[in-house]
Design a protein around this motif. Structure first.
Motif, PDB file in Angstrom:
ATOM      1  N   ASP A  46       0.826  -1.219   0.000  1.00  0.00           N
ATOM      2  CA  ASP A  46       0.000   0.000   0.000  1.00  0.00           C
ATOM      3  C   ASP A  46       0.859   1.267   0.000  1.00  0.00           C
ATOM      4  OD1 ASP A  46       0.966   0.209   2.552  1.00  0.00           O
ATOM      5  OD2 ASP A  46      -0.961   0.000   3.565  1.00  0.00           O
ATOM      6  N   GLY A  47       2.184   1.092   0.168  1.00  0.00           N
ATOM      7  CA  GLY A  47       3.085   2.230   0.042  1.00  0.00           C
ATOM      8  C   GLY A  47       3.253   3.086   1.287  1.00  0.00           C
ATOM      9  N   VAL A  48       2.601   2.684   2.378  1.00  0.00           N
ATOM     10  CA  VAL A  48       2.673   3.495   3.602  1.00  0.00           C
ATOM     11  C   VAL A  48       3.766   2.942   4.526  1.00  0.00           C
ATOM     12  CG1 VAL A  48       1.373   4.298   5.613  1.00  0.00           C
ATOM     13  CG2 VAL A  48       0.201   3.951   3.432  1.00  0.00           C
ATOM     14  N   TRP A  49       4.616   3.830   5.026  1.00  0.00           N
ATOM     15  CA  TRP A  49       5.628   3.395   6.007  1.00  0.00           C
ATOM     16  C   TRP A  49       4.958   3.227   7.365  1.00  0.00           C
ATOM     17  CZ3 TRP A  49       9.981   1.305   4.790  1.00  0.00           C
ATOM     18  CH2 TRP A  49      10.659   1.702   3.639  1.00  0.00           C
ATOM     19  N   ARG A  50       5.170   2.054   7.979  1.00  0.00           N
ATOM     20  CA  ARG A  50       4.642   1.825   9.331  1.00  0.00           C
ATOM     21  C   ARG A  50       5.789   1.413  10.233  1.00  0.00           C
ATOM     22  NH1 ARG A  50       0.680  -0.164   6.027  1.00  0.00           N
ATOM     23  NH2 ARG A  50      -1.337   0.876   6.234  1.00  0.00           N
ATOM     24  N   GLN A  51       5.586   1.707  11.522  1.00  0.00           N
ATOM     25  CA  GLN A  51       6.608   1.392  12.497  1.00  0.00           C
ATOM     26  C   GLN A  51       6.173   0.153  13.274  1.00  0.00           C
ATOM     27  OE1 GLN A  51       7.320   4.885  14.780  1.00  0.00           O
ATOM     28  NE2 GLN A  51       9.447   4.380  15.209  1.00  0.00           N
ATOM     29  N   ARG A  52       7.087  -0.769  13.474  1.00  0.00           N
ATOM     30  CA  ARG A  52       6.726  -1.951  14.266  1.00  0.00           C
ATOM     31  C   ARG A  52       6.527  -1.517  15.711  1.00  0.00           C
ATOM     32  NH1 ARG A  52      10.112  -7.538  15.436  1.00  0.00           N
ATOM     33  NH2 ARG A  52       8.425  -8.554  16.583  1.00  0.00           N
ATOM     34  N   ASN A  53       5.353  -1.836  16.232  1.00  0.00           N
ATOM     35  CA  ASN A  53       4.995  -1.419  17.582  1.00  0.00           C
ATOM     36  C   ASN A  53       5.538  -2.440  18.578  1.00  0.00           C
ATOM     37  OD1 ASN A  53       3.836  -0.168  19.735  1.00  0.00           O
ATOM     38  ND2 ASN A  53       1.728  -0.759  19.252  1.00  0.00           N
TER      39      ASN A  53
END
Lengths: 82, 130
Positions: B111-118
């Motif tokens: 989806d192209g969104v950067w996410r941070q591992r929680n």
């Protein structure tokens, strides 16, 4: 003395003639080169469709699943880049 | 300069070179891990690293260097197994997402969104991993 000046006149006339004919030939060469360059031009146009980033392109899922063992080894053997 | 002084200088130089070499090797070996830890680069579902946000030029060039080497590795695997480079890369991404992304580090799904591992919550696997 007369002989000398006559020789100079002949020489000058020859020079003028050469200069004129060279001028014509020179222009011809330049014109030819111009035609050659225009003929050899590669026309670059922008692609009609915009460039899309699609991470799922060309991926067969069964191939990806089959490659898991190889992928694991690939990472193990190239620690620095993974 | 006395003989002893010369020896000392030579020894110091030798030591500096060994230490420098070790430091270089260490930095090089952990280049990808360090980039992930910096928070300025992360892992993508396509098997390559990406720059998070507007990272400085040195980060961008390090990411590029790693990706060039990854592509070479993927190309080799693809040729060995008769698959596409994209497939070899995507397969490796499954392993990267399963075990290489640390707490607070970044990943990017298709989806192209950067996410941070929680924390230590599991990282979602790209859908192509099956």
């Amino acid at each position: 003395m007369i002989h000398h000046s006559l020789k100079r006149k002949v020489r000058d006339a020859t020079h003028r003639l050469m200069a004129r004919s060279w001028g014509r030939t020179g222009k011809g060469i330049v014109a030819l080169a111009g035609v050659g360059l225009a003929g050899g031009c590669v026309q670059v146009t922008a692609p009609e469709r915009p460039i899309e980033i699609n991470l799922n392109i060309n991926i067969r899922q069964e191939v990806v699943v089959r490659l898991q063992q190889d992928a694991q080894e690939l990472i193990r053997n190239n620690e620095g880049i993974f | 300069m006395t003989r002893e002084m010369k020896l000392m200088v030579a020894a110091a130089l030798g030591l500096a070179m060994v230490a420098g070499g070790a430091a270089y090797a260490y930095a090089y070996q952990d280049a990808a891990a360090q980039l992930r830890a910096s928070g300025q680069a992360g892992e993508q579902a396509d098997g390559y690293m990406g720059v998070v946000g507007s990272a400085p030029a040195n980060i961008r060039s390090q990411v590029e260097q790693i990706n060039i080497q990854r592509r070479a590795a993927y190309t080799q695997l693809a040729q060995q197994r008769g698959v596409t480079i994209e497939e070899a890369a995507a397969a490796t991404a499954c392993q990267i997402f399963a075990g290489r992304i640390g707490a607070g580090q970044y990943y990017r799904l298709p989806d192209g969104v950067w996410r941070q591992r929680n924390g230590n919550e599991p990282v979602p696997r790209p859908s192509h991993c099956g």
